[in-house]
Design a protein around this motif. Structure first.
Motif, PDB file in Angstrom:
ATOM      1  N   MET B  83       0.952  -1.331   0.131  1.00 43.56           N
ATOM      2  CA  MET B  83       0.182  -0.145   0.199  1.00 43.56           C
ATOM      3  C   MET B  83       0.774   0.946   0.194  1.00 43.56           C
ATOM      4  SD  MET B  83      -2.980  -0.616  -1.014  1.00 43.56           S
ATOM      5  CE  MET B  83      -3.906   0.116   0.157  1.00 43.56           C
ATOM      6  N   TYR B  86       1.542   1.770  -3.306  1.00 40.81           N
ATOM      7  CA  TYR B  86      -0.112   2.458  -4.077  1.00 40.81           C
ATOM      8  C   TYR B  86      -0.903   3.301  -3.576  1.00 40.81           C
ATOM      9  CZ  TYR B  86      -4.867   2.386  -5.243  1.00 40.81           C
ATOM     10  OH  TYR B  86      -6.130   2.707  -5.176  1.00 40.81           O
ATOM     11  N   LEU B  90       1.950   4.424  -7.236  1.00 48.16           N
ATOM     12  CA  LEU B  90       3.120   3.827  -8.274  1.00 48.16           C
ATOM     13  C   LEU B  90       1.925   2.306  -7.761  1.00 48.16           C
ATOM     14  CD1 LEU B  90       5.820   4.858  -6.415  1.00 48.16           C
ATOM     15  CD2 LEU B  90       5.458   5.186  -9.546  1.00 48.16           C
ATOM     16  N   PRO B  91       2.396   1.422  -9.048  1.00 47.09           N
ATOM     17  CA  PRO B  91       1.564   0.237  -8.588  1.00 47.09           C
ATOM     18  C   PRO B  91       1.933  -0.329  -7.385  1.00 47.09           C
ATOM     19  CG  PRO B  91       3.002  -0.088 -10.900  1.00 47.09           C
ATOM     20  CD  PRO B  91       3.337   1.594 -10.468  1.00 47.09           C
ATOM     21  N   PHE B  92       1.165  -1.142  -7.050  1.00 45.11           N
ATOM     22  CA  PHE B  92       0.836  -2.232  -5.794  1.00 45.11           C
ATOM     23  C   PHE B  92       3.069  -2.712  -5.635  1.00 45.11           C
ATOM     24  CE2 PHE B  92      -0.186  -5.525  -2.959  1.00 45.11           C
ATOM     25  CZ  PHE B  92      -0.748  -4.422  -1.872  1.00 45.11           C
ATOM     26  N   PHE B  93       3.390  -2.754  -4.672  1.00 46.79           N
ATOM     27  CA  PHE B  93       4.256  -3.539  -4.152  1.00 46.79           C
ATOM     28  C   PHE B  93       5.609  -2.748  -4.529  1.00 46.79           C
ATOM     29  CE2 PHE B  93       2.765  -7.276  -2.931  1.00 46.79           C
ATOM     30  CZ  PHE B  93       2.364  -7.407  -1.639  1.00 46.79           C
ATOM     31  N   THR B  94       5.900  -1.492  -5.498  1.00 48.11           N
ATOM     32  CA  THR B  94       7.327  -1.332  -6.174  1.00 48.11           C
ATOM     33  C   THR B  94       8.125  -1.100  -4.960  1.00 48.11           C
ATOM     34  OG1 THR B  94       5.787   0.082  -7.675  1.00 48.11           O
ATOM     35  CG2 THR B  94       7.912   0.784  -7.380  1.00 48.11           C
ATOM     36  N   SER B  95       9.207  -1.268  -5.414  1.00 53.80           N
ATOM     37  CA  SER B  95      10.516  -0.894  -3.767  1.00 53.80           C
ATOM     38  C   SER B  95      10.939   0.497  -3.793  1.00 53.80           C
ATOM     39  CB  SER B  95      11.015  -2.298  -3.948  1.00 53.80           C
ATOM     40  OG  SER B  95      11.742  -2.621  -2.955  1.00 53.80           O
ATOM     41  N   HIS B  97      14.626   1.187  -2.084  1.00 54.75           N
ATOM     42  CA  HIS B  97      15.623   1.089  -1.835  1.00 54.75           C
ATOM     43  C   HIS B  97      17.174   2.311  -1.796  1.00 54.75           C
ATOM     44  CE1 HIS B  97      18.413  -0.228  -5.591  1.00 54.75           C
ATOM     45  NE2 HIS B  97      16.798   0.516  -5.852  1.00 54.75           N
ATOM     46  N   TYR B  99      20.820   3.084   0.053  1.00 51.71           N
ATOM     47  CA  TYR B  99      21.909   2.156   0.531  1.00 51.71           C
ATOM     48  C   TYR B  99      22.343   2.794   2.306  1.00 51.71           C
ATOM     49  CZ  TYR B  99      22.877  -0.065  -2.850  1.00 51.71           C
ATOM     50  OH  TYR B  99      23.257  -0.898  -4.347  1.00 51.71           O
ATOM     51  N   HIS B 101      25.518   3.657   5.297  1.00 47.13           N
ATOM     52  CA  HIS B 101      26.267   3.205   5.602  1.00 47.13           C
ATOM     53  C   HIS B 101      26.694   3.286   7.280  1.00 47.13           C
ATOM     54  CE1 HIS B 101      26.590   4.364   1.364  1.00 47.13           C
ATOM     55  NE2 HIS B 101      25.940   5.853   1.434  1.00 47.13           N
ATOM     56  N   ILE B 106      36.931   2.323  11.529  1.00 51.03           N
ATOM     57  CA  ILE B 106      37.021   3.825  11.373  1.00 51.03           C
ATOM     58  C   ILE B 106      37.620   4.181   9.921  1.00 51.03           C
ATOM     59  CG2 ILE B 106      38.594   5.779  11.905  1.00 51.03           C
ATOM     60  CD1 ILE B 106      39.033   4.811  14.488  1.00 51.03           C
ATOM     61  N   GLU B 107      37.938   3.028   9.183  1.00 57.29           N
ATOM     62  CA  GLU B 107      38.410   3.539   7.790  1.00 57.29           C
ATOM     63  C   GLU B 107      37.682   3.012   7.197  1.00 57.29           C
ATOM     64  OE1 GLU B 107      42.511   1.441   7.642  1.00 57.29           O
ATOM     65  OE2 GLU B 107      43.093   2.720   8.617  1.00 57.29           O
ATOM     66  N   THR B 109      33.248   0.959   5.787  1.00 58.04           N
ATOM     67  CA  THR B 109      32.193   1.689   6.290  1.00 58.04           C
ATOM     68  C   THR B 109      31.797  -0.079   5.356  1.00 58.04           C
ATOM     69  OG1 THR B 109      31.498   2.622   4.471  1.00 58.04           O
ATOM     70  CG2 THR B 109      31.362   3.897   6.346  1.00 58.04           C
ATOM     71  N   ASP B 111      28.092  -1.069   3.602  1.00 57.17           N
ATOM     72  CA  ASP B 111      27.116  -0.910   2.077  1.00 57.17           C
ATOM     73  C   ASP B 111      26.011  -1.877   2.992  1.00 57.17           C
ATOM     74  OD1 ASP B 111      28.501   1.916   1.656  1.00 57.17           O
ATOM     75  OD2 ASP B 111      29.516   0.982   0.180  1.00 57.17           O
TER      76      ASP B 111
END
Lengths: 546, 144
Positions: B83, B86, B90-95, B97, B99, B101, B106-107, B109, B111
């Motif tokens: 939903m 929706y 957008l169409p249902f379930f469009t994902s 996404h 990253y 970090h 310390i040096e 990360t 992702d």
């Protein structure tokens, strides 16, 4: 109704199922919430019908925005919209009946969530455009129906439930095996894509046995001639309202899928229709005739009605068979499919209505064995009236709905010169009338006997149930008196099934929907470099940090 | 209740380990084999081992909510994921996404790629756990 809204046909029943699960201790709230969701569902179904029916258009939504043959498509064309509208009406009426007539035990536990999840499965199978998804929808429907089977459990019911579960498990196994083989043969499970392959005559010969095997799968679900043995044994043990729900929806979903698969998807390929069409026409004749003979021989209301389901399926098969038979003109094919669709719609409403009437007869007379009851006409005149209207429209007397469905099918049969099927169809009609009159004369007209004679002071509460029945009868009457309007929509649906170019275009796209541009462009421009970019930005971020 | 000492001692080891492993499978599932379904199975195995060794009362103390609500909450999450897309047209379930970090040292990360489908997966996790634990609970109550 916009394109993406069609997903609401899945979302609404599922949401109803979830909400009623949370509310499972509050029966009154469960009923109100359920009714609210079902009304919303009905409104959306009518809106969808109003959108697609005038133009014969298709509403398509690609789940997760994945491109059509790879992702899962849901699509509502005129056929789906008609089925959705009728199914939502039937669900609502059965729900009213259940909410008022069922006692605490029967409505207890998780009856309400299961009811909504059953509707979820039914509606999903009407809108899905993907073969594997159809299997999933069937499974949801069946799971819910297994659970509902145990409502108000009696020993007899449980015994038949085993049969039902086993047979459906077998059917599901076969279905999923078929799907695997089809995917292996054709490389796609998208319905529009398979339709395209069939239209371009690109079906490999080796895929024919699998396609023929699907006839067994759907035939078992729809209860056609050699595969119908499970139905008369199981449905009559159910409480009438549940029997009505199953009779009105489950077998009709099978019939819908058969139209979708054998008429739309493979109907354009002569090598498939050469195998399927004769089988369909043959089983149509036998199914309707044997079914009605069984109905005439039975002596309880629910048994008569359950066996009748089979006989009515024969007419639907007849329409499908004529629609794909070789040497039939295009317009007669369209007429046959339109007739079959009209008949399915009519049957959903009328059959369910008769089952509900049977339920109220039990409430009044205490039994539905025709030997033990009688004289209900005086006791419940309104019930008798409504039953009479529904029974006569099932038998097909003009100007009621069954007449027009049969009329279209028979004239399509005549014009394409399939006289044998037509003969059996007419004969079946006569016997249908006979079996309905049997219930009428034994149950309503004969000298009074049964619970209402023994305890005349105890009037059962039937007002709620009567409302459900009355609503269904009104719909059935409107289908008879306004047959022209209904038939016009069926004809639109039939046109796009016989020539599915529009459906294929709408689903697979010809750059006519802006949606596709987004989908196509995104992965090519971003998918590959994405990881590098993000690593770079991460690295930059790090170096800035230093 | 016929539980041996070995099972009880073993369970103390197995249960937390399997739960952690379930979490690992769940987070790993987006790009590599794993995901909510398997994680749910592993988690329910842990819960069932706990039930076998310490009894159903102990399981009730561990899970104060009925498993039925697990199923309902899981379905809500799954439906909500769809939903979300929706409601944005957008169409249902469009994902969606992106990253995260996560600083590991310390040096460096790490992702972590998150996706809205993880909420769906969490729903699946809850449904599977609820179904398996609930069914086995009911069945074994009937046997006893």
């Amino acid at each position: 109704m916009t394109q993406h809204q069609i997903v609401l046909f899945v979302v609404l029943p599922m949401a109803a199922g979830i909400v009623t699960t949370f509310l499972h201790r509050y029966r009154q709230a469960q009923r109100w919430v359920g009714a609210g969701f079902l009304i919303a569902n009905m409104v959306f179904a009518f809106k969808a019908l109003a959108t697609v029916a005038p133009t014969g258009g298709v509403l398509v939504s690609q789940m997760g925005n994945w491109l059509a043959p790879f992702g899962i498509t849901i699509a509502v064309d005129t056929l789906s919209a008609l089925m959705l509208s009728m199914a939502s009406i039937v669900c609502f009426c059965v729900f009213i009946y259940c909410a008022f007539q069922f006692d605490r035990d029967q409505q207890g536990g998780f009856f309400h969530p299961m009811f909504h999840l059953l509707i979820l499965g039914v509606q999903w199978s009407f809108i899905t455009g993907d073969f594997f998804n159809l299997f999933v929808a069937f499974e949801i429907m069946l799971m819910a129906s297994y659970a509902i089977f145990c409502v108000g459990t009696s020993k007899k019911q449980m015994k038949q439930a085993y049969k039902y579960v086993l047979l459906n498990l077998l059917g599901s196994t076969m279905f999923v095996t078929c799907l695997g083989l089809i995917y292996g043969q054709l490389g796609t499970l998208n319905m529009a894509d398979i339709t395209r392959l069939a239209m371009d005559d690109k079906l490999p010969t080796s895929s024919l046995p699998v396609i023929a095997m699907m006839l067994l799968v759907f035939g078992g679900k729809t209860a056609i001639f050699p595969l119908w043995y499970w139905l008369p044994d199981t449905y009559h043990t159910l409480p009438s309202a549940i029997g009505g729900l199953f009779a009105g929806l489950l077998t009709k979903v099978g019939a819908y899928v058969m139209i979708r698969v054998f008429v739309m998807m493979f109907g354009t390929s002569t090598q498939v229709t050469d195998i399927i069409a004769p089988i369909l026409l043959l089983t149509a004749g036998i199914t309707m005739f044997l079914g009605v003979l069984g109905a005439v021989s039975m002596h309880t209301v629910r048994r008569i009605l359950s066996i009748h389901i089979i006989s009515q399926v024969g007419y639907m098969l007849m329409g499908m068979g004529l629609a794909i038979a070789t040497g039939v003109a295009q317009d007669i094919k369209e007429m046959a499919v339109a007739g079959a669709i009209f008949f399915i719609m009519h049957n959903m409403v009328v059959k369910c209505c008769l089952f509900l009437c049977g339920g109220l007869m039990v409430e009044h007379a205490g039994d539905d064995d025709l030997e033990k009851i009688g004289g209900l006409l005086k006791r419940a005149p309104w019930l008798a009236t409504l039953f009479m209207i529904a029974a006569l429209s099932l038998a097909g007397l003009p100007p009621l709905s069954g007449f027009f469905g049969k009329w279209v099918l028979l004239s399509a049969g005549f014009q394409s010169e399939h006289y044998v099927v037509v003969f059996f169809a007419v004969l079946t009609s006569l016997f249908t009338l006979l079996s309905m009159l049997k219930i009428w004369s034994y149950g309503f007209w004969s000298p009074a006997q049964g619970k209402h004679v023994d305890q005349p002071k105890k009037r059962p509460m039937t007002v709620g149930g009567m409302w459900g029945i009355a609503l269904l009868v009104i719909v059935a009457l409107s289908m008879g008196l306004g047959a022209q309007k209904y038939y016009a929509m069926c004809a639109t649906a039939a046109k796009s099934l016989i020539d599915p170019t529009n459906y294929v275009k709408a689903v697979l796209g010809e750059q006519n929907t802006p949606e596709y541009k987004v989908v196509i462009n995104e992965p090519t421009s971003q998918a590959q470099p994405m990881h590098h970019e993000s690593h770079e930005t991460a690295a930059n971020h790090d170096s800035h940090g230093h | 209740m016929c539980t041996s000492v070995i099972l009880k001692v073993g369970a103390r080891l197995i249960v937390p380990l399997s739960l952690v492993f379930a979490m690992y499978i769940y987070f790993k599932g987006h790009q590599t084999p794993g995901g909510g379904f398997v994680a749910g199975l592993v988690a329910s195995v842990a819960l069932i081992v706990h039930r076998m060794s310490f009894g159903s009362d102990s399981l009730r103390r561990m899970l104060p909510i009925s498993e039925r609500y697990f199923i309902a909450v899981g379905l809500t999450l799954a439906l909500g994921t769809g939903m979300g897309a929706y409601l944005q047209g957008l169409p249902f379930f469009t994902s969606a996404h992106g990253y995260l970090h996560l600083p590991t040292t310390i040096e460096h990360t790490y992702d972590f790629e998150w996706a809205s489908v993880m909420a769906f997966d969490l729903g699946v996790f809850l449904v599977v756990t609820g179904v398996v634990v609930g069914m086995i609970d009911v069945l074994s109550k009937e046997i006893q």
